[in-house]
Design a protein around this motif. Structure first.
Motif, PDB file in Angstrom:
ATOM      1  N   GLU A   1     -13.082  -4.670   0.272  1.00 54.54           N
ATOM      2  CA  GLU A   1     -13.483  -4.014   1.354  1.00 54.54           C
ATOM      3  C   GLU A   1     -13.157  -2.407   1.191  1.00 54.54           C
ATOM      4  O   GLU A   1     -13.646  -1.683   2.018  1.00 54.54           O
ATOM      5  CB  GLU A   1     -12.901  -4.465   2.735  1.00 54.54           C
ATOM      6  CG  GLU A   1     -13.349  -5.768   3.062  1.00 54.54           C
ATOM      7  CD  GLU A   1     -12.841  -6.571   4.121  1.00 54.54           C
ATOM      8  OE1 GLU A   1     -11.789  -6.188   4.487  1.00 54.54           O
ATOM      9  OE2 GLU A   1     -13.320  -7.518   4.462  1.00 54.54           O
ATOM     10  N   ALA A   2     -12.457  -2.109   0.379  1.00 52.81           N
ATOM     11  CA  ALA A   2     -11.872  -0.710   0.380  1.00 52.81           C
ATOM     12  C   ALA A   2     -13.158   0.190  -0.112  1.00 52.81           C
ATOM     13  O   ALA A   2     -14.350  -0.066  -0.639  1.00 52.81           O
ATOM     14  CB  ALA A   2     -10.904  -0.496  -0.786  1.00 52.81           C
ATOM     15  N   ARG A   3     -13.173   1.481   0.198  1.00 52.81           N
ATOM     16  CA  ARG A   3     -14.129   2.389   0.078  1.00 52.81           C
ATOM     17  C   ARG A   3     -13.471   3.589  -1.103  1.00 52.81           C
ATOM     18  O   ARG A   3     -12.644   4.436  -0.427  1.00 52.81           O
ATOM     19  CB  ARG A   3     -14.692   3.313   1.313  1.00 52.81           C
ATOM     20  CG  ARG A   3     -15.627   2.193   1.870  1.00 52.81           C
ATOM     21  CD  ARG A   3     -16.602   1.837   1.162  1.00 52.81           C
ATOM     22  NE  ARG A   3     -17.426   0.739   1.692  1.00 52.81           N
ATOM     23  CZ  ARG A   3     -18.615   0.578   2.051  1.00 52.81           C
ATOM     24  NH1 ARG A   3     -19.267   1.697   1.818  1.00 52.81           N
ATOM     25  NH2 ARG A   3     -19.208  -0.477   2.224  1.00 52.81           N
TER      26      ARG A   3
ATOM     27  N   ASP B   1      -5.450  12.143  -0.861  1.00 55.20           N
ATOM     28  CA  ASP B   1      -4.614  13.295  -0.320  1.00 55.20           C
ATOM     29  C   ASP B   1      -4.329  14.415  -1.246  1.00 55.20           C
ATOM     30  O   ASP B   1      -4.297  15.479  -0.590  1.00 55.20           O
ATOM     31  CB  ASP B   1      -3.363  12.603   0.298  1.00 55.20           C
ATOM     32  CG  ASP B   1      -3.537  11.708   1.576  1.00 55.20           C
ATOM     33  OD1 ASP B   1      -4.675  11.794   1.927  1.00 55.20           O
ATOM     34  OD2 ASP B   1      -2.526  11.400   2.084  1.00 55.20           O
TER      35      ASP B   1
ATOM     36  N   LYS C   1      -9.227  -9.455  -0.645  1.00 54.58           N
ATOM     37  CA  LYS C   1     -10.026  -9.174   0.384  1.00 54.58           C
ATOM     38  C   LYS C   1     -10.282  -7.788   0.511  1.00 54.58           C
ATOM     39  O   LYS C   1     -11.368  -6.935   0.508  1.00 54.58           O
ATOM     40  CB  LYS C   1     -10.236  -9.785   1.525  1.00 54.58           C
ATOM     41  CG  LYS C   1     -11.326 -10.270   2.272  1.00 54.58           C
ATOM     42  CD  LYS C   1     -10.999 -10.634   3.623  1.00 54.58           C
ATOM     43  CE  LYS C   1     -12.177 -11.165   4.563  1.00 54.58           C
ATOM     44  NZ  LYS C   1     -11.821 -11.757   5.906  1.00 54.58           N
TER      45      LYS C   1
ATOM     46  N   VAL D   1       0.963  -1.241   0.064  1.00 51.79           N
ATOM     47  CA  VAL D   1      -0.053  -0.085   0.200  1.00 51.79           C
ATOM     48  C   VAL D   1       0.886   1.334   0.147  1.00 51.79           C
ATOM     49  O   VAL D   1       0.673   2.326  -0.808  1.00 51.79           O
ATOM     50  CB  VAL D   1      -0.841   0.046   1.409  1.00 51.79           C
ATOM     51  CG1 VAL D   1      -1.791   1.295   1.469  1.00 51.79           C
ATOM     52  CG2 VAL D   1      -1.966  -1.003   0.902  1.00 51.79           C
TER      53      VAL D   1
ATOM     54  N   HIS E   1      -5.487   5.878  -1.700  1.00 50.18           N
ATOM     55  CA  HIS E   1      -5.362   6.828  -0.724  1.00 50.18           C
ATOM     56  C   HIS E   1      -4.442   8.192  -1.194  1.00 50.18           C
ATOM     57  O   HIS E   1      -4.806   9.374  -0.912  1.00 50.18           O
ATOM     58  CB  HIS E   1      -4.202   6.243   0.221  1.00 50.18           C
ATOM     59  CG  HIS E   1      -4.933   5.117   1.095  1.00 50.18           C
ATOM     60  ND1 HIS E   1      -4.290   4.160   1.813  1.00 50.18           N
ATOM     61  CD2 HIS E   1      -6.164   4.732   1.228  1.00 50.18           C
ATOM     62  CE1 HIS E   1      -4.891   3.500   2.375  1.00 50.18           C
ATOM     63  NE2 HIS E   1      -6.293   3.553   1.856  1.00 50.18           N
TER      64      HIS E   1
END
Lengths: 346, 346
Positions: free
Chosen positions: A282-284, A260, A278, A223, A256
């Motif tokens: 599950e990310a938004r 930002d 997974k 990430v 992300h």
């Protein structure tokens, strides 16, 4: 814990006879057999399972070597392997190499063919020489998730067409109207993710687009790695409207970075990954990605290892089998919230 | 692969003598010894490591039983255990029970004391009776991350003061001015997370607040579970300004629920977790949580197991040792972006 010898002594037979009775082997008269079973019961003798398995040249476990248990792909794959293995009564022990060939070698020496019957290797950074040595010792090895079906590794393997996965992601972005697409490759550009990037470039070329080096970043497969690379790409070229990442973790980092930098996904920026772990679901917003059918790959790998074990009852035949390559069904695009139509540019 | 018997035959000695030479045991004359070593070399005999370890009552591995490798805590813990274990040359094999006591029992039967020297058990749903049986067979067992230091389990364990963790999270929310705080417990309310919730209630009581059942939800210990529970809480009582979750995964789900309900975190809603898993650090906003010092717990657990193994050279003494309880240094609050001052209410 009573020993085999104690059982033998009590039954008035040799240890070999006890062993034969317990393993249903050799010729043992009915009366002797009963004496042995009585002695086993009296002493509460519990056959030393591993020792017995070893004596028979079989252990009930297979080892799964993973390169980084900290990367969520590997636990998911381990779970799928375990499900498949339990169907044939095999236990799975997971060995984490931490991307270190020396650790991998140590595990292979300690475990393969001794504590485990066979070995499944994910994209662990292992020397092929070590894997060949393991095979030569009689423990079949299956490489899982081999990235280039057209270039078999000279070992039994389950291959995923990752070039096709890259192509599907690229084609999806192109169809949405994106023309300036940044790329993040989560390995050396010539490394394990090379085929994925090549597929992405195929898709651009098919649409008459080029893939300039200025829009390519190499990053750690994490990430954080994806975050830094995406920031660089977007700061260097604010005209980029989409990012192709060669793996889900760096794609999540790109989400992300977009947040930002105040770029809304997917309105201002589309992002794609590859694998479908997974955290992608599950990310938004949830990540558009190319699913590489992890469960199917695990089933094929366990099935292949099982076949190799069955074909090598003397525990030493596996290495003699010509390497087999099984290809996982084609990856498929999973469209979620992280991709959308390219923004209009004035 | 040549066998011990073949070495013995070539050297003109018994298998026992070969074994003695290789294990540096018993009295063997210098000349005989050399004959054996020559035969080993000629045949390329490779001592069967596991068999040798078993014969000596020692295997070079420890087993780590995890209840759900799919939950990111366990791979993180496995990594920490592995780091600690490698310091003493132990290998770690990870066995996943999938929260199923029968699977756990099967792994214990297959592996403990045979394939592995000792067993570390995380919050795996194992029957204590099975663990006692494993100990009785001579394989030390250490429970890791026991949740209630004041109520030792009758087994060797490393305990974390999870009640204190819950209290720290609760006190943090109270200090920020929150008065209507929802709680999500990621187990049965009387289950494994009970101590965490009790600590949270302690903090509320200390501030003169109550903890009504209407603001408590039990949920699966997952992102999805937390998502559903948080929606329920916020829909049932829109006046809630903060959510305490007993674990990081449901807390991450609460962040998603807030987003879907149009509540900005932390302006409109604060959320806390417990553990400090990697996804907590990687979330946007990053999750305020109470770190339970996973690495320290792993080091203590491995150290304790190592002590027990050293104290039980005959491999059967471990069960006789009085259960030891080591307590991990106190959890600590890690404040990140998911918590803020309670919104003013009209």
């Amino acid at each position: 814990m009573p020993t085999l010898s104690e059982v033998a002594q009590l039954a008035g037979v040799t240890a070999a006879t006890v062993s034969n009775v317990l393993r249903h082997r050799g010729r043992v008269g009915a009366e002797t057999r009963q004496r042995v079973l009585d002695a086993v019961k009296t002493l509460g003798y519990r056959p030393h399972l591993a020792a017995r398995a070893l004596a028979e040249g079989r252990a009930p476990t297979i080892a799964l070597m993973v390169s980084s248990i900290d990367n969520p792909f590997y636990p998911e794959f381990a779970l799928a392997v375990e499900r498949a293995a339990r169907e044939s009564g095999h236990f799975v022990i997971v060995c984490n190499t931490n991307e270190d060939p020396a650790t991998g070698r140590a595990y292979l020496d300690q475990i393969a063919g001794t504590l485990s019957e066979g070995v499944l290797v994910t994209n662990a950074n292992l020397d092929f020489a070590d894997l060949h040595k393991t095979e030569a010792r009689g423990a079949p090895v299956v490489l899982c998730m081999w990235e280039r079906p057209q270039e078999p590794p000279g070992l039994h393997c389950v291959a995923v067409d990752f070039r096709r996965a890259g192509e599907l992601a690229g084609a999806h972005l192109v169809e949405l109207g994106h023309r300036r697409i940044g790329a993040i490759v989560g390995s050396k550009v010539s490394g394990i993710h090379a085929a994925r990037y090549a597929g992405f470039v195929d898709a651009l070329h098919a649409a008459g687009l080029d893939a300039p080096a200025a829009r390519l970043r190499q990053a750690p497969d994490s990430v954080q790695g994806g975050y830094a690379a995406a920031r660089e790409l977007l700061e260097a070229d604010p005209g980029i409207t989409a990012i192709f990442a060669s793996n889900d973790l760096p794609a999540l980092g790109a989400l992300h970075a977009a947040a930002d930098l105040g770029r809304e996904v997917p309105r201002d920026l589309s992002v794609t990954g590859i694998t479908d772990i997974k955290p992608a679901r599950e990310a938004r917003p949830a990540l558009t990605t190319v699913a590489v059918r992890t469960a199917e790959a695990a089933e094929l790998a366990v099935g292949l290892l099982r076949d190799l074990l069955a074909a090598a009852p003397d525990y030493e035949g596996a290495a003699r089998t010509a390497p087999r390559v099984l290809v996982v069904p084609e990856p498929r695009l999973v469209v979620r919230g992280s991709t959308g139509v390219a923004p209009m540019r004035e």
